[in-house]
Write an enzyme that holds these catalytic residues in place. Structure first.
Site, mmCIF file in Angstrom:
data_model
loop_
_atom_site.group_PDB
_atom_site.id
_atom_site.type_symbol
_atom_site.label_atom_id
_atom_site.label_comp_id
_atom_site.label_asym_id
_atom_site.label_seq_id
_atom_site.Cartn_x
_atom_site.Cartn_y
_atom_site.Cartn_z
ATOM 1 C CG ASP A 593 -45.215 0.483 20.325
ATOM 2 O OD1 ASP A 593 -44.808 0.060 21.424
ATOM 3 O OD2 ASP A 593 -45.639 1.630 20.157
ATOM 4 C CG ASP A 1007 -47.932 4.552 17.358
ATOM 5 O OD1 ASP A 1007 -47.042 3.992 18.032
ATOM 6 O OD2 ASP A 1007 -48.857 5.200 17.867
ATOM 7 C CG ASP A 1011 -42.209 2.199 17.804
ATOM 8 O OD1 ASP A 1011 -41.698 1.748 18.836
ATOM 9 O OD2 ASP A 1011 -43.420 2.464 17.707
#
Length: 1350
Positions: A593, A1007, A1011
């Site tokens: 990410d 994080d 996700d």
């Protein structure tokens, strides 16, 4: 529930492997998503991925071994097929496929396909089975327990679901369980157990009318499988889940607020059970039986009985003590783990609920769907169930559950939201999640709202409640049916890892068993020839099996993993799935990410830039909020509106004087330096009274929920504002407050949010909107957009800035009633563009070094973000994820969109849009011909760029490629794509699964809550979270940077290599001992009791433990370790070492028998005949072979540090070598007697040490030089043979294609780029629209100069 022993989720080893760090988890929430159906019927074709920019020094031999084996190291995660559609289909008696004895069901929340088989016990066969168990001494019972399919087929017969006594449940991995069907009287209607929506989803043509749904269900037949209750539906003749149940009356909020009647509560309590996530804790007796009856311990019991029968009392007694201690310690640890799991998941509290018109306190375990409880009760700190918010508002903390550190605001559900609520889907949609209260989430703040129920039962006074509950929520799911319960089940019953190493290890154990059986036959024949007594012959022959298959082998294989987990924990990286550690060593594709992972969490505002109505261009950059309100030029109006947008259009909340919310919103609001205050919650649409005089009567809160004002201004009375007349108001400019009347939350699909704002002294209201610049152009008036809009945006995004666009419009005729009822589409249309808010997002200090490390290790790196594609490209180039010299192509829809099958996409170079890719092959094309070979006068062909480019894929293009693109094009995109921007959480999940489907071993590092799906789907998911452990991912790092990725890969490689070394060492230890015993069996001799003890306890045990303690190497090698235990490299080494050790023993055996001092052993019938020269000589040599093989198999660089760094192993090895040398050279009389050794000449003892040293040298040279070359030669031969076969096959296919498909043009794709040949159909070419190159414009250069000055 009867599980197969190896699959029991609560067995000792399973709990140790999957729940080791469970006690560190405090909350649970699952965000699981699915790959949607491809419109094409072609499946993913397996090929080996090539990393962009990688050389050919990947471990080619390992790749060949994997191809030869026919399966990849990690089984590809394929897209779910039509099984989801047919999972709940009603079986018919006349269809052999849908036999009523068999039922197929797909659990969407678990992503598991189950098969139910109905059985009924045959009593006569059951009694016969009991008799066979007794007569066989329990052997039949053990076989039936280990192989339940044979037990079931013997004692039961298939029957329809309605007649079954128990159900056999089989999942897609072949694991089975027997579930007994329970029955109890119910007496309620079918509709109270199965909702009409469930019946409609069966896919049957039969109409389920109200008469059939209201039919009384007298007896309720049900069973629980993995804490999911399945109830028999007599209408559908099948078992169905009750976790998806939804009351047909949940369509009106007023109806929902009434709560439940007593009779209704009793019915639902019977159907849904207690609201408890109560993990069943097995008793000590159950755990003991389960542990002792495991094949591992049964084999140990068999071995010990054999050793006692063979008079090996000391050795057998020691193993018995060790095994007993092991069983007791494992039972204690299992009991502790189960208790921690139960304490973590079990939660009860007191809840104030409304039943039969009364409010009362009940235990949370008594809640059932439909119960209404007061969520504003001060005693309630954690939600005990899944619920929807009816009135009031609250802020909840879901960071422990999702990894998202931002508190989440919840608002009351609308009647439209109730109607759209679907409890059968795995994920609650984002537009409904803001009304949904998840079980286990902590309440930060709860405020009451006005109830739709106007009257109060007089009996409520008895309970001290003179006023009705104002913050109400309705229970929709309880117990294990909640989202928390679903995730607890995923921890208790994880999907099995089909890692190739584990598959091969069991195959190899089978090979060792075959070797033992051959030795058994040979020794039996030899003993018969020698006339050995039958009893002794059987004992000695069976003893070979215990030698070749060591009982400690499974435990030894996990030693490396245990050390790796301990080292990761010291680095603040926590693992809850130990089996994933070894898989981490095979990662060849790492997805990241962006925001918060590669870049810093916080965004700093660089400045704001407003449009100038006079010039039609953007004005200058404003870096301070005071400049927005003090300007006097033509941009003043837009500057003020932009300031108001930044002050109101956000999700910031005030809690105890502290502002909380999304980091971007917090930065934006802090920039304004305004003050935020919150009042009561606004009323629902249906509750807004038409009469203004009635607005405040009986209201639990005000209409305006949030007020903002600039610093230094006076506060005014809100009630006065709501009822004022403009002529009566004080027009003093010192009173400036903006009240947020209504907020349309940010929606990822729309990529924007908006607010309706009431300004003091203003008769109407204002609309303020902020969102992605690409999304705002469609809802803004074209004449309000500056002429340099595209150039400004292009500059900012190319340089890595994050840009938010703002817009507004006045609505002078809008009042409070209409504001609550107006649709979002009306609000977000015909807006006036205001300007840009420019954020700068800095890279984390460790990002670039870690990316460089992965690049050097030739691990593919992929960015997967929800941000703008150009911003993602800029960040990728800045951190080195993409080489700055590499061409990047991004897609653009020429016509159509992601939902249109006939859409056309053009792939353009982001720096020069004249350079494009072919739409089918995704290879560089020319603008004149549209193919990959031609050229043109304006732009000649650039074949030299055929592979030196990457793709930056947008979310809408990814969606279209997944749904409609040919498989070859999709695979090409997956291989060449390094940036995936504007990706939704579901699309991140799909990307991971599609990369796995083409053969990648995928890691994902993120994080946030967005996700979670990708983290769970990846082979190795790493969550960056402050919590010590997160169930959202197998690994959780408390350090907020991606340095943990390298550490996990390093430890994974070290653990994998250690597992291989330990396995090879234990296998060779067995073969060495087998060889020694086989030579001694030639004259009915054997090793002595204490000789076995010395070998197993003094030598093998410490060596096997400390051998795996070597730490990971500090540098990642470009070559990954193999995971194939039966590869040429491993087999060549293992077989070669077996031959070397066997030859040395055979040589010594021959030499000792030809010495002049040699005396042949005297065979005494019925005795052990241990003391002989062959025994002494082979024992002396073999004890050094055990030690030297530990040295040979101690792998160092490039995956582990050198053996010398493992000091305990070095010291122990040196000590054991000296101890063994002392025993050989200077044995005392008592030691010789104790170890049953004969006295041999000192010179021959020196010769044995010389042979041991020669053995070590030859083994080392062969292991590091000779065997790898042999494996390479074999690999080359196999590769040439495979290429020849593929060439012949390709020629045959080409001839068939020319005969049968002459109308198609086939495009051959470069094999080095791992794409697949695909037909290019006539008419597929399309003209590429030539856009203006933004970087070459005058405006672009002016923007660049401005930014350089700034």
């Amino acid at each position: 529930m009867v599980n197969t022993p190896l699959d029991d989720p609560l067995s000792t080893r399973s709990l140790e492997q999957h729940v080791e760090s469970i006690s560190q988890v405090e909350g649970i929430l699952m965000d699981d998503s699915r790959i949607p159906q491809r419109s094409t019927t072609t499946s993913f074709q397996k090929y080996h991925p090539v990393h962009p920019g990688s050389d050919d020094n990947e471990d080619e031999e390992d790749e060949e071994d994997e191809e030869e084996d026919g399966i990849s190291e990690i089984q590809p995660v394929m897209t779910k097929s039509s099984r989801q559609k047919n999972a709940g289909k009603r079986p018919t008696a006349h269809d052999p496929i849908h036999d009523r004895c068999v039922q197929h069901i797909f659990l969407e929340e678990e992503d598991v396909q189950l098969t139910f088989l109905g059985y009924r016990i045959i009593q006569s066969r059951l009694y016969l089975y009991y008799l066979a168990c007794i007569l066989s001494g329990g052997i039949i019972f053990l076989l039936g327990r280990w192989m339940p399919q044979y037990y079931i087929s013997f004692v039961a017969r298939k029957c329809t679901m309605g007649q079954a006594g128990f159900i056999v449940v089989e999942n897609e991995w072949g694991q089975t369980a027997m579930e007994k069907i329970s029955s109890k009287y119910y007496g309620g209607p079918i509709s109270s157990v199965f909702s009409p929506e469930q019946m409609e989803k069966l896919g049957d043509n039969e109409e389920y009318d109200d008469a059939r749904l209201t039919r009384v269900m007298h007896d309720m037949m049900y069973f629980d499988y993995q804490y999911i209750r399945f109830i028999y539906n007599p209408v559908a003749h099948m078992f169905m889940q009750n976790s998806h149940w939804k009351d047909s009356e949940w369509s009106s909020i007023t109806t929902c607020e009434r709560g439940l009647e007593r009779e209704t509560y009793q019915e639902r309590a019977m159907v849904f059970g207690s609201n408890l996530i109560d993990v069943q804790e097995k008793t000590i007796g159950q755990l003991l039986v389960q542990e002792v009856l495991h094949p591992f311990y049964i084999f140990q019991v068999f071995s010990m009985a054999l050793w006692f029968a063979d008079d090996y009392y000391y050795y057998a007694a020691c193993i018995l003590v060790i095994s007993t201690v092991s069983v007791i310690s494992e039972l204690i640890e299992t009991k502790k783990t189960m208790k921690r799991m139960r304490n973590m998941s079990r939660f009860t509290c007191n809840v104030k609920v409304c039943r039969t018109g009364r409010w009362r306190y009940v235990g949370s375990e008594e809640l059932v769907p439909g119960d209404v409880f007061e969520m504003t009760d001060t005693e309630l700190s954690v939600f005990p169930c899944d619920a929807v918010l009816l009135t009031g508002d609250c802020i909840v903390n879901e960071s422990m559950l999702t990894g998202e550190s931002v508190p989440v605001s919840k608002i009351p559900v609308t009647e439209r939201g109730l109607q759209l609520l679907d409890l059968s889907i795995a994920n609650i949609p984002s537009d409904l999640a803001r009304h949904f209260l998840f079980s286990g989430t902590k309440i930060i703040r709860a405020r009451p709202g006005q109830s739709a129920k106007k009257t109060l039962n007089t009996d409520d006074a008895e309970y001290g409640m003179a006023q009705p509950a104002r913050g109400l929520a309705m229970v929709v799911r309880t117990g294990f049916n909640t989202t928390k319960g679903t995730l607890i089940r995923s921890m208790l019953f994880p999907k099995p890892n089909d890692f190739q190493f584990y598959r091969d290890s069991f195959r190899f154990i089978g090979i060792l068993a075959c070797i033992a059986f051959c030795g058994f036959l040979v020794s039996t024949v030899n003993f018969i020839r020698m006339g050995v007594p039958l009893r002794l012959m059987i004992i000695k022959a069976l003893d070979l099996i215990t030698i070749v298959v060591p009982p400690a082998l499974p435990a030894t294989m996990s030693i490396g993993t245990s050390f790796a987990i301990a080292r990761l924990r010291r680095s603040n990286i926590f693992c809850i799935s130990p089996t994933r550690v070894n898989i981490g060593g095979k990662i060849n594709c790492m997805c990241f990410d962006k925001t918060g992972t590669l870049t810093e969490d916080g965004l700093d505002i660089l400045g704001v830039q407003c449009g100038n109505s006079e010039t039609g261009l953007f004005g200058s950059m404003i870096t301070h909020a005071r400049d927005l309100s003090q300007a006097s030029d033509s941009t003043q109006d837009k500057r003020t509106s932009l300031l108001y947008t930044m002050a109101t259009c956000h999700s910031v909340k005030s809690l105890g004087g502290e502002l909380i919310g999304d980091p971007l919103d917090l930065k934006m609001f802090d920039f304004t330096q305004w003050i935020l205050e919150e009042g009561g919650l606004g009323m629902r649409t249906s509750e807004v009274p038409e009469d203004p005089t009635q607005r405040n009567k009986g209201s639990g809160g005000s209409v305006v929920s949030t007020i903002v004002r600039p610093p230094g201004t006076k506060q005014f009375n809100l009630d006065e504002v709501l009822s004022h007349h403009p002529t009566e108001m004080n027009e003093s400019a010192s009173f400036l407050e903006l009240g947020i009347i209504r907020c349309f939350e940010f929606v990822s699909s729309l990529r924007r949010m908006s607010v309706i704002v009431k300004k003091l002294h203003s008769p109407g209201m204002e609309i303020y909107v902020k969102g992605a610049p690409e999304a705002m152009t469609d809802i803004c008036l074209k004449e309000s957009l500056p002429a340099d809009y595209t150039e400004r945006l292009s500059y900012y995004t190319h340089h890595g800035y994050r840009v938010i666009a703002c817009a507004s419009k006045p609505m002078p005729a809008l009042n409070f009633v209409r504001a609550q009822r107006i649709k979002r589409e009306q609000v977000e249309s015909e807006l006036t563009f205001l300007g840009f808010i420019v954020f700068e997002n800095k890279l984390k200090p460790t990002t670039a070094p870690v990316i460089a490390t992965l690049t050097n290790a030739q691990i593919r790196k992929v960015m997967c973000t929800g941000d703008n594609v150009l911003t993602a490209i800029s960040v990728s180039r800045e951190c080195g994820l993409i080489d700055r010299a590499r061409e990047v192509y991004a897609p653009r829809f020429v016509f159509g969109d992601s939902t249109t099958q006939n859409s056309k996409i053009v792939w353009e170079n982001i720096d020069d849009n004249r350079m494009t890719l072919d739409s089918m092959t995704l290879k560089p094309a020319t603008i004149e011909t549209g193919n990959t070979t031609g050229g043109g006068p304006e732009f000649p062909s650039y074949i030299h760029l055929m592979n030196d480019y990457v793709l930056a894929v947008t979310g809408d293009c990814f969606r279209w490629m997944i749904d409609y693109a040919p498989t070859s094009t999709l695979n090409r995109m997956l291989v060449k794509g390094q940036i995936f921007a504007r990706m939704s959480p579901d699309e991140k999940h799909e990307l991971v699964e599609n990369l796995q489907a083409i053969g990648y071993c995928v890691g994902f590092c993120g994080d946030g809550a967005n996700d979670c799906g990708a983290l769970k789907a990846a082979d190795v998911g790493i969550s960056l979270s402050e919590a010590e452990a997160s169930v959202a991912a197998p690994f959780t790092s408390r350090s907020n940077d991606i340095g943990c990725v390298v550490k996990v890969i390093q430890e994974g490689r070290a653990a994998l290599v250690t597992s291989f070394s330990c396995f090879k060492y234990m296998a060779l230890y067995s073969i060495i001992q087998f060889t020694t015993v086989s030579f001694l069996y030639a004259f009915a001799s054997n090793l002595g009791d204490f000789q076995f003890l010395y070998i197993d306890l003094v030598l093998i045990l410490p060596i096997a433990v400390f051998m795996g303690r070597t730490e990971a190497f500090s540098t990642l090698s470009p070559k990954r370790p193999t995971a194939n235990l039966v590869s040429k490299k491993v087999l060549t080494s293992l077989i070669g070492q077996i031959l070397i050790q066997g030859c040395f023993q055979a040589t010594l055996y021959w030499i000792v028998r030809h010495q002049e001092w040699y005396r042949p052993p005297k065979y005494e019938r019925g005795q052990k005949n241990i003391e002989c020269f062959e025994n002494t000589s082979l024992f002396f040599l073999s004890i050094f072979q055990y030690l030297l093989m530990a040295i040979v198999f101690s792998v160092g660089p490039p995956y582990r540090k050198p053996m010398s760094s493992n000091r305990p192993f070095v010291f122990i090895t040196i000590g054991l070598v000296l101890l063994s040398a002392g025993m050989v050279l200077f044995p005392t009389d008592w030691l010789s007697s104790f170890m049953q050794l004969l006295d041999i000449p000192f010179g021959f003892r020196i010769f044995i040490l010389f042979m041991a040293a020669l053995n070590l040298g030859l083994a080392l040279v062969a292991e590091h030089f000779f065997f790898p070359n042999i494996a390479s030669v074999i690999g080359g031969f196999v590769q040439r043979a495979r290429r020849k076969a593929e060439s012949n096959n390709h020629s045959s296919i080409s001839q068939q294609a020319q005969r049968g498909h002459s109308h198609q043009t086939w495009v051959e794709v470069d094999s080095s780029d791992t794409s697949v040949s695909a037909p290019l159909m006539a008419g597929d070419e399309f003209v590429v629209e030539r856009a203006v190159r933004p970087k070459g414009t005058k405006i672009y250069k002016e923007v660049e100069e401005e930014m350089n000055q700034l």
